[in-house]
Structure formats: structure tokens, C-alpha cells
Design an enzyme around this catalytic site. Structure first.
Site, PDB file in Angstrom:
ATOM      1  N   LYS A 173      33.078  27.746  30.952  1.00  0.00           N
ATOM      2  CA  LYS A 173      32.045  28.788  31.059  1.00  0.00           C
ATOM      3  C   LYS A 173      30.653  28.220  30.771  1.00  0.00           C
ATOM      4  O   LYS A 173      29.646  28.870  30.994  1.00  0.00           O
ATOM      5  CB  LYS A 173      32.354  29.943  30.110  1.00  0.00           C
ATOM      6  N   LYS A 221      28.993  44.228  34.651  1.00  0.00           N
ATOM      7  CA  LYS A 221      28.429  45.167  33.671  1.00  0.00           C
ATOM      8  C   LYS A 221      26.930  44.922  33.481  1.00  0.00           C
ATOM      9  O   LYS A 221      26.136  45.866  33.395  1.00  0.00           O
ATOM     10  CB  LYS A 221      29.152  45.025  32.326  1.00  0.00           C
ATOM     11  N   THR A 228      33.819  39.705  34.689  1.00  0.00           N
ATOM     12  CA  THR A 228      33.575  41.149  34.778  1.00  0.00           C
ATOM     13  C   THR A 228      32.306  41.512  33.999  1.00  0.00           C
ATOM     14  O   THR A 228      31.667  42.519  34.299  1.00  0.00           O
ATOM     15  CB  THR A 228      34.775  41.957  34.224  1.00  0.00           C
ATOM     16  N   HIS A 247      45.246  35.587  37.037  1.00  0.00           N
ATOM     17  CA  HIS A 247      43.873  35.597  36.507  1.00  0.00           C
ATOM     18  C   HIS A 247      43.325  34.214  36.224  1.00  0.00           C
ATOM     19  O   HIS A 247      42.236  34.108  35.650  1.00  0.00           O
ATOM     20  CB  HIS A 247      43.793  36.408  35.211  1.00  0.00           C
ATOM     21  N   LYS A 300      30.539  36.157  26.296  1.00  0.00           N
ATOM     22  CA  LYS A 300      31.877  35.976  26.863  1.00  0.00           C
ATOM     23  C   LYS A 300      32.629  35.041  25.931  1.00  0.00           C
ATOM     24  O   LYS A 300      32.029  34.475  25.015  1.00  0.00           O
ATOM     25  CB  LYS A 300      31.803  35.366  28.266  1.00  0.00           C
ATOM     26  N   ARG A 301      33.943  34.875  26.143  1.00  0.00           N
ATOM     27  CA  ARG A 301      34.672  33.902  25.334  1.00  0.00           C
ATOM     28  C   ARG A 301      34.010  32.528  25.437  1.00  0.00           C
ATOM     29  O   ARG A 301      33.417  32.180  26.465  1.00  0.00           O
ATOM     30  CB  ARG A 301      36.136  33.819  25.806  1.00  0.00           C
TER      31      ARG A 301
HETATM   32  C1  26Q Z   1      49.171  33.062  27.393  1.00  0.00           C
HETATM   33  C2  26Q Z   1      50.285  32.532  26.749  1.00  0.00           C
HETATM   34  C3  26Q Z   1      50.287  32.343  25.369  1.00  0.00           C
HETATM   35  C4  26Q Z   1      49.168  32.712  24.642  1.00  0.00           C
HETATM   36  C5  26Q Z   1      48.056  33.254  25.282  1.00  0.00           C
HETATM   37  C6  26Q Z   1      48.057  33.412  26.658  1.00  0.00           C
HETATM   38  C7  26Q Z   1      46.865  33.970  27.335  1.00  0.00           C
HETATM   39  C8  26Q Z   1      46.222  35.087  26.834  1.00  0.00           C
HETATM   40  C9  26Q Z   1      45.111  35.610  27.467  1.00  0.00           C
HETATM   41  C10 26Q Z   1      46.372  33.397  28.502  1.00  0.00           C
HETATM   42  C11 26Q Z   1      45.252  33.935  29.150  1.00  0.00           C
HETATM   43  C12 26Q Z   1      44.610  35.060  28.625  1.00  0.00           C
HETATM   44  C13 26Q Z   1      43.420  35.685  29.222  1.00  0.00           C
HETATM   45  C14 26Q Z   1      42.894  35.353  30.385  1.00  0.00           C
HETATM   46  C15 26Q Z   1      41.699  36.009  30.898  1.00  0.00           C
HETATM   47  O1  26Q Z   1      41.075  36.811  30.223  1.00  0.00           O
HETATM   48  N1  26Q Z   1      41.299  35.710  32.137  1.00  0.00           N
HETATM   49  C16 26Q Z   1      40.126  36.340  32.726  1.00  0.00           C
HETATM   50  O2  26Q Z   1      40.563  37.492  33.426  1.00  0.00           O
HETATM   51  C17 26Q Z   1      39.456  38.253  33.902  1.00  0.00           C
HETATM   52  C18 26Q Z   1      40.000  39.508  34.534  1.00  0.00           C
HETATM   53  O3  26Q Z   1      40.592  39.219  35.762  1.00  0.00           O
HETATM   54  C19 26Q Z   1      38.607  37.439  34.856  1.00  0.00           C
HETATM   55  O4  26Q Z   1      37.472  38.186  35.189  1.00  0.00           O
HETATM   56  C20 26Q Z   1      38.186  36.113  34.215  1.00  0.00           C
HETATM   57  O5  26Q Z   1      37.531  35.300  35.171  1.00  0.00           O
HETATM   58  C21 26Q Z   1      39.400  35.393  33.670  1.00  0.00           C
HETATM   59  O6  26Q Z   1      38.996  34.226  32.960  1.00  0.00           O
END
Ligand code: 26Q
Length: 820
Positions: free
Chosen positions: A565, A671, A667, A368, A559-560
Site C-alpha cells: 500500500k 468513501k 474501498t 480478495h 488503511k491497513r
Molecule cells: C487468512 C488466514 C489466516 C489469518 C488471516 C487471514 C486473512 C484475514 C483477512 C487474510 C486476508 C484478510 C483480509 C483481506 C482484505 O481485507 N482484502 C481487501 O479486501 C477489500 C474488499 O474486497 C479490497 O478492497 C482490498 O483491496 C483487499 O486488500
């Protein structure tokens, strides 16, 4: 237990309002212990959920039974995040009980929409990746894929965001405070999970009679909680299985009796911490030991559960790949590859090669992100101390990989060190992405551009070695939650216009396209949008005292908060617009409301500063009589799934403005377009595919392409030069940097803006003029209603393909080999 004679099935339950009403009262009385007169709204909610739950359970048991009977292949979706939100409306709507339930309740003097608001959001995720897992669960049930989701039952999910004096403040969210009527504790599904300790050398002949190689020094029990997931029309009900940790010996009695209360409780605290809190960062990996413990804890429990089920029903672990497809949601569960190897070798006595022949065809891995700072790696000493047996297995997998690479002679030394599971370029680290890649038969990206970039960047050399492994699965969203449930008004309008087919096949929304040219239909479409904007305005007035004019253009970025972004680009552009309105009040400005929502990782300094800036800019603009009625800016606190359900339908303009090449998919873009917003966006992630489907004339594309961004970076990009060439940009940046919006602390934004002058890694300056131009083109379009609503209708008509049903069918066919 296999049954010989068919067991009697419960009679199908009635759905008439009168029957539902009677059942609700029955539950209120005998399960909650109140009569209708004394019942509080929370009691009604609990009673209603109980009634729905029973209907779900009937189908749940049936679906599970069916899969057992046909011996079908199951999908296991491993994810550290499931951002499912509220469940009641989803279940009622998917069971087709919405109207009956509403009238049942109103006959009891209770309003469904009021009690619905009382259900807490299950916020067991950060953002896109977690919400995708939730959409996938619903779609797997819908398209009849037998599936289990596996994750952690965090006591504290995503934090609640408050804004104090413009700054983000994080508060713990206690979603379980009133209990959780949807979940079922399964004490019988409990497994031991170990950490630390030592590994005894396996005996020379490898036989070692049940001698388990690993002797952990710490152990906890993982216990399952199951939540049913109902598909559209209630066809199938799958299971979301979340693990909690309990200490093996809750109170070490010896220690307790010796008066050492603290020592006795230490083990218990250690276990509790595993399922205590979701890590609230979606970038900037915090290399904390507890995170690795969480990853292993849930991977191990899930794998033990999967292997036990397989052996119970099919007898032989070697047939696992025929009956189980395990999908890794990013690298967070990548240690599961080593865990399956361990279970097969140490508990089922397979050789390494035999175990590998089972493991690799079973796993699939979804990537991702390409951001280097978000790629997960763990220091070798930490990994080895916590998981000594897995460290050995990682070395063994790596040896096999590197020997093969040397033998094939396709890769040079640099490429070989790039594919290694161990990064040797400094402190030695385990590369979880390489482990997931090598341990899986399929590796997929989440949008076409992202998948191509995977092949050229992070996985360049692994891709050369395994050219058939990387494939694309463009993301999707569930049209039930993101159209039918959050926008029943638009759903009703569409049904009236094109019939019901789109409810089962979202791509049938294409039938709407010709109506873009129908003035009467455009008026109705506009009226729906207007009513959803009014509803959002009411909510924001109640929540934050904000007064919005629903006839203004609602421009929304939700979004975050992250530098890539580019909320900052949006804010700088708002400042430039503000400046222009003040300088040229005589021009024909189009009234606009700019809304922002999103959470910043608590440790992400610049993201938190961007929230403060949005609030500082909002305060100045909203108090300036010179722009009254023309421009309003607001940061909406605590953006979450439930707020998204109100904001998505209310947007006229969808901001999807990431630096090209950096947003894997997005995503929210899907929406918003589905609910009839026009996108202003870069050629990034799924925006590109949205453009292909709605047509280039129905989307406002601006800015550098991913290729151009790479080229600029490579050839010495000079942001100062760009800023000097753009008067609007220069003025806006210097206003922010010199404290026009922060008179109480004039230097607050000096560094943030200084970064744009110095390196501008996210190309805010490079894309500013193009963005500003696209925004003015939006104004022009907005002034012409026929053109505007024609385009928004073509958006709704064009994005049916972005249903997660389509995405799941592709996974089922290409990766999992389960064809419903
Ligand atoms: C990893 C290790 C330690 C702590 C936290 C994490 C961690 C947690 C969540 C790393 C990444 C995430 C989340 C990533 C994320 O939400 N990515 C998004 O995924 C969506 C679904 O595929 C995409 O649409 C987005 O583009 C992408 O940013």
C-alpha cells in the site's frame, strides 16, 4: 412452525418526539432501573437503543415472515469478518427517526451526539474485506434481498492500537464489556461441531444405515447470537448470525469430583478459545491450528443451520440450490464446500455425485487478493488430523477434477499440478482457493483489473478449464453510513441543490456535476469541507494534543499498514518535500497536513517499523520552525470505523498509491471521493474505474501500470540506477537510512531503506519521481480554488455507481439468482 391463521400484528409505533421521549423514560425506569435524575450517559444510551430495537424487531419479524410465506430464495454470506462499527446511528437514520430522536432526547436534556459516542465499535474484522461484508449486509437489507450473514462472535475483535514512543502497541478490545443490547441469544439454534477422531470405512454398498462415517474425538456446541440489520428506510431487516462456542459438558463432573479441577475445565477452555479472538493479520497467513478450527467451527455451524432450515421448509435437500445461495467471503470459509458434501452424504445419504450436484451450484466464491503470501493453504497432516472426513472428501473432489482435466486434454502436466487441490511442491498442502474455485459455480474478483489478473495469474489454469466461471463484481460502499450519516452537512447541501432522489439512487449524484461550474455552490461545498476539517482538528486536539489549521490541504492515507500500500512512498515524499521547503523557503508553498492512520499486523515487522518512521518523521518536521505553517505530519492512533467516519469527510486529498496490480480493489478510495476528496493514485484496483467515472482530468494518476510493473520485474529492474537518477529521492532515502529522523538509533531504518536499494519489490523508487510530480501538480491545483472545488464536486457527482446497492444488485442477478 407454519401457522394457519394469520397472527395479530403489533400496531405500528408512533414516531413523534413526545412519544419517543416517553418511551425512553419508560425503558430507563423499567428495564434499566433508574430515574432520569440518576441516569448516567450509558443508561441513556441503553434506553435509547431499547426504544429503537423494538421498532427494528417489528420489521424484522415481518420480513422473516414474508420470506417464509413466498418460499423465496435466501442468500447466506459466510465471512470470518464483519466490521460493522457502531449500530445506533445507522438504525436510527435508516428508520428515519434521526430528527425525532434528537428532539426527544433534547426535551429530556440529553444530547444524542454525546451518548452516541459511548457505543463501542463492533470491530469484528481487519479492514477492507470485513468492512465490505458490513456494507453488503446493509445493502442486502436495502435492496430487499433476504439474507443471513454468518460469522463468529469474537469476544476480542480487532486490537486497540496505542502509540508508545512512536511504536504500535496492541491492547485487547473488549467491546462486550457493557453488554450488547443489539444481539439476541438463540439457544434453540445450537449445533454440535466435531474435530479430530477417525473415519470408519463406509459399507461397501454405500447404504450404511445412518452409520455416520466420522467419529470425532472432540465436540463443541455452536450457539447463535442474532443481530438485526436494518436497510435504508427500514424496508427490510435481515439477520447477522454470529456463533459462539460452548463446551458440551461445561464441567466434567467425574473429573471435578475426583479433584481434577484443571482437567475438568480443559474442555471448557478449548471451546472458549474458538470464539476468543479475531486473527489480526490480513496478509502473511499464520498457519495456526486455531485458525483452521475457527474456520471449520463457523462453517459447520452455518451449514448445519442452512440445511436444517431448508429441510424444515422445503423437505428435500436436493432442492437446496433453488432456495439457497451461499457466498464465500474469500477462502476463509472454503472448508464449507467439504462440509456440505459431508452433510449431504453422511447425514442425508446422497451419493458423491448427487451431493456434488447440490453443492457446486449452491456456492459462489469471492477472491480478495492475488498476493501469494496471503493465499490460504493448510498442511495435509494438520488438515487430516483435525478433519479426517473432510480430507477424504477433498481427495475425492480432487480425483474427480483431475480425471476430468486429463480427459479433456487441454492442460499439460504443469497445468494439472497447478489446478490440483493439493500442492505437492514441497510439504503437501491443501489449497483452499482451488477448493473454493472448484466447489463454486461462480468465482468473482472485486474490481475489473483484479478480475482480469485473476484469470492470468492465480487461476490461470483453472480458468482455462472453466472459462465461464470467473466474473467481476466491482466493490461498493453503503452511501448511508459513508455519506448520509458521516456527513449530514454535505447531504443537506446536496439535497438543497438536486433534491432527494440520490438518497434512494446514489447515481443521481450525477445531477451535481453542472454545479461544479457554479461559484456560489463551490463556496458552499468548500464551507462544508472546511467544517468537517475543523471537526477532525478538534478531535485530534482532544485526543493527541495536535493543532491543525483547517485551511491547510488535508492529505490523508488511512488503511491497513502494508508494504504494497506504500505508506513508505508517501513518507519518503514528505521527507523530500520537507527538504525542499527548507532549501527554498521563498517559493509559494501550499500549507499541507499529512495524516496517516492504520493498524499493522502484530507480527509484521516492516509494517510496524513504517509506523515508527511516520512518527519519527512527524516529530522532526513538526518541531522544525523552518516549515511551521507549511507542513505538518501526524500518525493518528487506533484507526477504526468510527474514526473513519470523521476522517473521510475531512480529506482534501485521498492517497491511493499501491503498487499497480497489488490492491484488489480498495474501498476507502470510494468513501473519500464520495465525500469530495481528490484522489492521488496509481492505476490499480478500483482507482481505474473511479478514473473512468469522474473523468481523467478530475483525478491525479501517476506511476507504472500493472503491466509495466510486471515487465520491469521480468526484465531485471535495478532500483539503484533509478535512485542515482533522482536527486530528491536519493537525498530523502539517505536521510532516513542514516538516522536523521532517528538520532536515538541511527540504524533503525537502514534495513528498511536498504530493501529499496536492493530489490524494491514494491517499486517505491520506480514510482517516486512520478508521484513527486503529481504532488506538486496537486499544490498548483490547490492554489486555484475554483478549479479545486470544481474537481472535488465532480468527484462526489461521479462516484454514485460505487454504492454497494449496485454491487449487491449485480450479485443478486448474476450469481445468486435472487431478483428482488
Ligand atoms: C487468512 C488466514 C489466516 C489469518 C488471516 C487471514 C486473512 C484475514 C483477512 C487474510 C486476508 C484478510 C483480509 C483481506 C482484505 O481485507 N482484502 C481487501 O479486501 C477489500 C474488499 O474486497 C479490497 O478492497 C482490498 O483491496 C483487499 O486488500
Amino acid at each position: 412452525m407454519k401457522t394457519t391463521a394469520p397472527l395479530p400484528k403489533p400496531a405500528p409505533r408512533a414516531t413523534e418526539p413526545a412519544v419517543l421521549a416517553a418511551e425512553i423514560v419508560e425503558r430507563l425506569t423499567y428495564r434499566i432501573g433508574k430515574n432520569a435524575a440518576a441516569a448516567k450517559p450509558h443508561d441513556w444510551l441503553a434506553a435509547v437503543i431499547n426504544v429503537i430495537r423494538d421498532r427494528v424487531i417489528d420489521r424484522w419479524i415481518e420480513a422473516t415472515q414474508k420470506t417464509y410465506e413466498v418460499g423465496g430464495k435466501r442468500v447466506y454470506y459466510l465471512s470470518l469478518e464483519f466490521l460493522i462499527g457502531r449500530l445506533m446511528r445507522d438504525a436510527v437514520s435508516n428508520l428515519g427517526l434521526m430528527d425525532s430522536m434528537r428532539s426527544a432526547l433534547s426535551s429530556l436534556g440529553v444530547e444524542l451526539d454525546l451518548i452516541r459516542e459511548l457505543e463501542p465499535d463492533a470491530a469484528l474484522g481487519n479492514g477492507g474485506l470485513g468492512r465490505l461484508a458490513a456494507c453488503f449486509m446493509e445493502s442486502m437489507a436495502t435492496v430487499d434481498v433476504p439474507a443471513y450473514g454468518y460469522g463468529i462472535r469474537y469476544v476480542n475483535g480487532m486490537f486497540r492500537q496505542e502509540i508508545h514512543d512512536g511504536w504500535q502497541v496492541e491492547l485487547p478490545e473488549t467491546w462486550l464489556a457493557h453488554g450488547n443490547p443489539w444481539e439476541f441469544e438463540r439457544r434453540e439454534a445450537s449445533y454440535e461441531v466435531g474435530f479430530g477422531g477417525t473415519v470408519e470405512l463406509p459399507s461397501a454398498d454405500g447404504s450404511g444405515d445412518d452409520a455416520r462415517a466420522w467419529k470425532p474425538s472432540e465436540r463443541v456446541i455452536a450457539t447463535a447470537y442474532d443481530t438485526p440489520v436494518v436497510g435504508w428506510r427500514g424496508e427490510r431487516v435481515n439477520t447477522l448470525r454470529l456463533w459462539t462456542a460452548v463446551p458440551i459438558d461445561p464441567i466434567l463432573l467425574d473429573a471435578f469430583n475426583a479433584g481434577d479441577h484443571i482437567g475438568a475445565l480443559r474442555e471448557s477452555n478449548k471451546a472458549d478459545s474458538l470464539a476468543r479472538v479475531l486473527y489480526p493479520a490480513d496478509s502473511h497467513i499464520a498457519g495456526q491450528e486455531l485458525r483452521l478450527r475457527q474456520e471449520y467451527f463457523f462453517s459447520s455451524a452455518s451449514l448445519q443451520d442452512i440445511v436444517r432450515r431448508h429441510v424444515q421448509y422445503f423437505g428435500d435437500v436436493r432442492t437446496l440450490p433453488e432456495k439457497a445461495a451461499i457466498q464465500l467471503n474469500d477462502t476463509h470459509p472454503a472448508v464449507a464446500v467439504a462440509e456440505l458434501m459431508r452433510l449431504l452424504m453422511d447425514e442425508h445419504d446422497l451419493t458423491f455425485d448427487e451431493a456434488w450436484a447440490v453443492t457446486q451450484p449452491t456456492f459462489g466464491y469471492t477472491n480478495h487478493t492475488l498476493l501469494p503470501e496471503a493465499l490460504e493453504t493448510w498442511p495435509v497432516p494438520l488438515f487430516e488430523r483435525l478433519l479426517p472426513r473432510h480430507m477424504q472428501l477433498v481427495y475425492a473432489i480432487n480425483a474427480k477434477l483431475l480425471i476430468q482435466a486429463r480427459r479433456e486434454k487441454k492442460l499439460d502436466d504443469a497445468a494439472i499440478s497447478a489446478i490440483s487441490l493439493i500442492d505437492e511442491s514441497g510439504e503437501r498442502r491443501v489449497r483452499m482457493a482451488n477448493l473454493a474455485f472448484v466447489g463454486s459455480h461462480s468465482v468473482n474478483g472485486v474490481a475489473a483489473l483484479h478480475t482480469e489478473l485473476m484469470k492470468e495469474t492465480v487461476f490461470r489454469d483453472l480458468h482455462r478449464m472453466f472459462p465461464d466461471r470467473i466474473n467481476n463484481k466491482t466493490n461498493g460502499v453503503t452511501p448511508r453510513r459513508w455519506l448520509q450519516q458521516c456527513n449530514p452537512e454535505l447531504t443537506a447541501l446536496i439535497r438543497e441543490a438536486i433534491g432527494d432522489r440520490f438518497l434512494d439512487d446514489t447515481e443521481a449524484l450525477a445531477d451535481l456535476a453542472p454545479l461544479a461550474d457554479d461559484a456560489a455552490f463551490r463556496e458552499k461545498f468548500k464551507a462544508v469541507k472546511r467544517s468537517k476539517k475543523a471537526a477532525l482538528s478538534t478531535l485530534l486536539r482532544e485526543r493527541m494534543g495536535l493543532r491543525l489549521d483547517p485551511s491547510a490541504l488535508f492529505d490523508i492515507q488511512i488503511k491497513r499498514i502494508h508494504e504494497y500500500k506504500r505508506q513508505l512512498l508517501n513518507i519518503v515524499e514528505a521527507v523530500a518535500l520537507y527538504d525542499q521547503i527548507r532549501s527554498h523557503p521563498e517559493r509559494d508553498w501550499q500549507p499541507r497536513v499529512k495524516l496517516f492512520g492504520g493498524k499493522a499486523a502484530p507480527s509484521y515487522h516492516n509494517a510496524k517499523l513504517i509506523i515508527k518512521l511516520a512518527n519519527d518523521v512527524a516529530r522532526v518536521i513538526n518541531h522544525d520552525p523552518a516549515v511551521q505553517g507549511l507542513l505538518k505530519v501526524a500518525f493518528v492512533p487506533n484507526y477504526n470505523v468510527s474514526l473513519a467516519e470523521v476522517m473521510m469527510p475531512a480529506a482534501d486529498l485521498s492517497e491511493q498509491i499501491s503498487t499497480a496490480g497489488m490492491e484488489a480493489s480498495g474501498t476507502g478510495n470510494m468513501k473519500l471521493a464520495l465525500n469530495g476528496a481528490l484522489t492521488i493514485g496509481t492505476l490499480d484496483g478500483a482507482n481505474i474505474e473511479i478514473k473512468d467515472r469522474v473523468g481523467p482530468e478530475n483525478i491525479m494518476i501517476f506511476g507504472l501500470t500493472a503491466e509495466e510493473v510486471a515487465e520491469r520485474r521480468a526484465n531485471g529492474y535495478n532500483p539503484r540506477e533509478v535512485i542515482e537518477g533522482s536527486r530528491e529521492l536519493g537525498q530523502a532515502l539517505s536521510a532516513i537510512a542514516t538516522g536523521v529522523f532517528s538520532p536515538d538509533d541511527r540504524d533503525r531504518y537502514a534495513e528498511l531503506i536498504g530493501g529499496i536499494y536492493d530489490h524494491d519489490w514494491f517499486m517505491v523508487a520506480a514510482d517516486f519521481d512520478s508521484y513527486h510530480g503529481a504532488q506538486r501538480a496537486v499544490d498548483t491545483l490547490w492554489a486555484d480554488e475554483a478549479t479545486w472545488y470544481g474537481k472535488t464536486i465532480r468527484n462526489t457527482a461521479g462516484v454514485g455507481w460505487f454504492s454497494s446497492d449496485r454491487t449487491i444488485r449485480e450479485y443478486a442477478r448474476d450469481i445468486w439468482g435472487v431478483l428482488p
